[in-house]
Write a protein that holds these residues in place. Structure first.
Motif, PDB file in Angstrom:
ATOM      1  N   ASN A 123       6.697  95.358 -55.072  1.00 24.81           N
ATOM      2  CA  ASN A 123       7.262  94.093 -54.586  1.00 24.81           C
ATOM      3  C   ASN A 123       7.582  93.133 -55.727  1.00 24.81           C
ATOM      4  N   GLY A 124       7.391  93.623 -56.931  1.00 23.43           N
ATOM      5  CA  GLY A 124       7.677  92.794 -58.111  1.00 23.43           C
ATOM      6  C   GLY A 124       6.737  91.620 -58.245  1.00 23.43           C
ATOM      7  N   LEU A 125       5.534  91.759 -57.654  1.00 17.20           N
ATOM      8  CA  LEU A 125       4.618  90.610 -57.637  1.00 17.20           C
ATOM      9  C   LEU A 125       3.351  90.803 -58.474  1.00 17.20           C
ATOM     10  N   CYS A 126       3.181  92.011 -59.030  1.00 17.61           N
ATOM     11  CA  CYS A 126       1.938  92.248 -59.757  1.00 17.61           C
ATOM     12  C   CYS A 126       2.159  91.897 -61.229  1.00 17.61           C
ATOM     13  N   SER A 127       2.002  90.640 -61.551  1.00 20.06           N
ATOM     14  CA  SER A 127       2.329  90.221 -62.910  1.00 20.06           C
ATOM     15  C   SER A 127       1.101  90.280 -63.811  1.00 20.06           C
ATOM     16  N   PHE A 128       1.346  90.304 -65.100  1.00 13.95           N
ATOM     17  CA  PHE A 128       0.252  90.310 -66.080  1.00 13.95           C
ATOM     18  C   PHE A 128       0.427  89.113 -66.999  1.00 13.95           C
ATOM     19  N   SER A 129      -0.686  88.424 -67.289  1.00 12.71           N
ATOM     20  CA  SER A 129      -0.591  87.300 -68.207  1.00 12.71           C
ATOM     21  C   SER A 129      -0.629  87.831 -69.637  1.00 12.71           C
ATOM     22  N   GLU A 130      -0.520  86.908 -70.589  1.00 12.55           N
ATOM     23  CA  GLU A 130      -0.553  87.332 -71.998  1.00 12.55           C
ATOM     24  C   GLU A 130      -1.887  87.976 -72.347  1.00 12.55           C
ATOM     25  N   GLN A 131      -2.951  87.544 -71.654  1.00 11.92           N
ATOM     26  CA  GLN A 131      -4.285  88.124 -71.925  1.00 11.92           C
ATOM     27  C   GLN A 131      -4.460  89.465 -71.211  1.00 11.92           C
ATOM     28  N   GLY A 132      -3.451  89.935 -70.524  1.00 16.82           N
ATOM     29  CA  GLY A 132      -3.554  91.214 -69.831  1.00 16.82           C
ATOM     30  C   GLY A 132      -4.187  91.060 -68.452  1.00 16.82           C
ATOM     31  N   GLU A 133      -4.275  89.826 -67.988  1.00 13.57           N
ATOM     32  CA  GLU A 133      -4.912  89.535 -66.709  1.00 13.57           C
ATOM     33  C   GLU A 133      -3.938  89.836 -65.570  1.00 13.57           C
ATOM     34  N   ARG A 134      -4.450  90.548 -64.540  1.00 15.46           N
ATOM     35  CA  ARG A 134      -3.577  90.957 -63.441  1.00 15.46           C
ATOM     36  C   ARG A 134      -3.682  89.995 -62.276  1.00 15.46           C
ATOM     37  N   SER A 135      -2.610  89.788 -61.570  1.00 15.18           N
ATOM     38  CA  SER A 135      -2.726  88.968 -60.364  1.00 15.18           C
ATOM     39  C   SER A 135      -2.763  89.892 -59.153  1.00 15.18           C
ATOM     40  N   TYR A 136      -3.169  89.330 -58.020  1.00 13.74           N
ATOM     41  CA  TYR A 136      -3.272  90.111 -56.787  1.00 13.74           C
ATOM     42  C   TYR A 136      -2.200  89.659 -55.808  1.00 13.74           C
ATOM     43  N   CYS A 137      -1.876  90.577 -54.900  1.00 14.39           N
ATOM     44  CA  CYS A 137      -0.849  90.264 -53.922  1.00 14.39           C
ATOM     45  C   CYS A 137      -1.428  90.427 -52.509  1.00 14.39           C
ATOM     46  N   VAL A 138      -1.243  89.416 -51.689  1.00 11.76           N
ATOM     47  CA  VAL A 138      -1.768  89.431 -50.313  1.00 11.76           C
ATOM     48  C   VAL A 138      -0.592  89.333 -49.352  1.00 11.76           C
ATOM     49  N   GLU A 139      -0.639  90.161 -48.321  1.00 11.64           N
ATOM     50  CA  GLU A 139       0.430  90.117 -47.316  1.00 11.64           C
ATOM     51  C   GLU A 139      -0.126  89.519 -46.027  1.00 11.64           C
ATOM     52  N   CYS A 140       0.626  88.590 -45.420  1.00 11.67           N
ATOM     53  CA  CYS A 140       0.199  88.007 -44.139  1.00 11.67           C
ATOM     54  C   CYS A 140       1.431  87.576 -43.359  1.00 11.67           C
ATOM     55  N   ASN A 141       1.508  87.974 -42.120  1.00  8.02           N
ATOM     56  CA  ASN A 141       2.661  87.650 -41.250  1.00  8.02           C
ATOM     57  C   ASN A 141       3.988  88.024 -41.916  1.00  8.02           C
ATOM     58  N   GLY A 142       4.013  89.148 -42.663  1.00  6.88           N
ATOM     59  CA  GLY A 142       5.245  89.614 -43.297  1.00  6.88           C
ATOM     60  C   GLY A 142       5.612  88.875 -44.578  1.00  6.88           C
ATOM     61  N   GLN A 143       4.782  87.880 -44.969  1.00  5.28           N
ATOM     62  CA  GLN A 143       5.055  87.134 -46.216  1.00  5.28           C
ATOM     63  C   GLN A 143       4.122  87.642 -47.314  1.00  5.28           C
TER      64      GLN A 143
END
Ligand code: NAD
Length: 474
Positions: A123-143
């Motif tokens: 979904n193009g939403l799993c980004s990484f910061s400069e420190q290599g930190e990953r973000s999480y993606c949550v789906e709710c009501n299709g969003q």
């Protein structure tokens, strides 16, 4: 939009965390599939206490003769009690919503699901910061919602034991069904003499419904001090509640139940044999460590996954609302601290053993809203023995308090204090007698801060109050 924190579940853990993180200026999204407030506000602590208060008014009115008062034609309207309960709940839920709104927290009504890293990346939403930190993606009501930190506060649901005939049986209730009922049952069997079981036994008994309690263990409320529990057991049995201990339910057929070979019948059978963690929506977190179906957390409520925290019943620690909200405070403080140190995985704290606030699980007060109430904090005599801690045990009937005598005709009550025999610190306090729920927090202060009996002796208690028992016992 990318959030700092995505919280799944809006009970005491979830809404406390949302408020605290939002207050600190962070962007927070909170997902709740039902009403905010969770089990506690909607189908637990608050509705039961509202109904129990109504029952107590009726019971006191019909038992007022011992105080020189005769009330005639006393009646109750269960539907009106239920209506009042609903209004109390609605007001409190609206209050939580308003608080979240004031802090500009995004509240999403729906069932949230955490996506796996591959689903998030797709979904193009799993980004990484400069420190290599990953973000999480949550789906709710299709969003889709992206967040740096996740907090799982999904709570627990009533456990259904594998008893033949229990499933899809309209005569069988859980606590949520019992709270929703608009009419009282003509009679009830309660399976499980734990906290929920004994609070409902109190409610129905005080409203005149014949009650049978079936408990598998040799005593009801098996985790509490046995001497305190015995006082309740004796009173309830004398009052006509049929309490069967060491009794196993073998099967249920309609409204007939077989236990230890004996047949028992009642209009309804309420099953309250514990609760289990809710893990729905978390399936993508394959490496999330569980223990006996609950999420494993460390002292800061961090799970086995980086930047994923869990608080409340889902951690299986102690299933109490005040534990959940304290865990949430600790978890958010930890996240904010890591941010400040630019230390996304909290390694600095791991290596120093933690400089931050933590939950003191040794000083969690608990209350059972029977009549009389039971309140306790810290270790019991039996726990001290199993931990080989030498202790002095002091006991005093509540009747040593003048106010207790004035207001609790025919009751004795009990206050028990567990004191470290070496340094005189207060390790536990266990009480039965009204209104001990209202002053157990004084004992919590002592246990939490390791106060000695000498230090407690210097505290002035107001006279006349039942709380003075905590001074008298010293
Ligand atoms: P519980 O663990 O307090 O009690 C369950 C009881 O059921 C135990 O005594 C157990 O021995 C008994 N039991 C188990 N299987 C049985 C069987 N097949 N037949 C007969 N007895 C059986 O659980 P609960 O009362 O369901 O409460 C759930 C959670 O909610 C608890 O963690 C409790 O602390 C919490 N709660 C707290 C409050 C409060 O703080 N006042 C009120 C209600 C619930």
């Amino acid at each position: 939009m990318k959030y700092f924190l995505a919280i799944i579940g809006g009970g005491p853990a979830g809404y406390t965390a949302a408020e605290k993180a939002s207050k600190a200026g962070k962007d927070v999204v909170l997902f709740e599939q039902n009403a905010v407030g969770g089990t506690c506000l909607n189908v637990g602590c608050i509705p039961t206490k509202s109904l129990l208060y109504g029952a107590k008014q009726y019971y006191n009115a019909t038992h007022a003769q011992k105080y020189g008062v005769t009330a005639e034609n006393v009646a109750f309207d269960f539907a009106a009690m239920q209506k009042r309960k609903t209004i109390v709940v609605r007001k409190l839920v609206a209050g939580i919503k308003a608080r979240l709104n004031n802090e500009h927290c995004t509240l999403v009504n729906g069932a949230a699901k955490i996506l796996s890293p591959s689903e998030s990346e797709a979904n193009g939403l799993c980004s990484f910061s400069e420190q290599g930190e990953r973000s999480y993606c949550v789906e709710c009501n299709g969003q889709l919602y992206e967040a740096q930190y996740i907090m799982i506060c999904t709570g627990s649901t009533n456990f259904v034991p594998p008893i033949p005939g229990i499933k899809d049986n309209p005569a069988v209730w859980d606590s949520t069904d019992a709270l929703a009922a608009t009419e009282l049952p003509k009679s009830i069997i309660i399976v499980g003499g734990g906290v929920i079981g004994m609070e409902f036994a109190t409610l129905y008994h005080e409203l005149g419904v014949p009650v049978t309690v079936i408990e598998a263990m040799p005593t009801i409320l098996p985790n509490l001090d046995p001497e305190v529990v015995q006082i309740l057991l004796d009173k309830y049995r004398k009052a006509g509640i049929n309490i069967l201990t060491s009794t196993k339910v073998e099967s249920i057929n309609g409204n007939e139940l077989t236990a230890n070979g004996q047949q028992l019948t009642a209009e309804k059978i309420l099953v309250s044999v514990g609760r289990r963690a809710n893990l729905q929506g978390l399936e993508a977190l394959k490496d999330l460590e569980l223990n006996r179906g609950a999420i494993v957390i460390d002292e800061f409520c961090r799970t086995s996954l980086p930047n994923v925290y869990a608080c409340g019943d889902v951690t299986g620690k102690i299933m109490l609302a005040h534990v959940a909200s304290r865990q949430a405070e600790v978890a958010v403080a930890k996240m904010l601290n890591d941010q400040m140190l630019n230390d996304p995985y909290g390694e600095a704290d791991r290596s120093t053993g933690g400089r931050l606030e933590m939950v003191n699980y040794n000083a969690i007060p608990s209350v059972v809203y029977t009549n009389p109430e039971i309140a306790s904090v810290g270790i019991t005599e039996a726990q001290a023995e199993s931990m080989s801690i030498p202790v002095e045990v002091r006991k005093l009937p509540m009747t040593f308090s003048g106010r207790f005598m004035a207001e609790n005709e025919g009751e004795t009550g009990l206050c028990k204090m567990i004191i470290d025999a070496n340094n005189h610190s207060v390790l536990g306090v266990h009480m039965i007698g009204n209104p001990c729920s209202e002053f157990i927090s004084a004992a919590s202060f002592a246990v939490s801060n390791g106060y000695t009996t000498e230090e407690m002796q210097q505290v002035v208690f107001p006279h006349p109050t039942v709380s003075e028992i905590l001074h008298e016992i010293l």
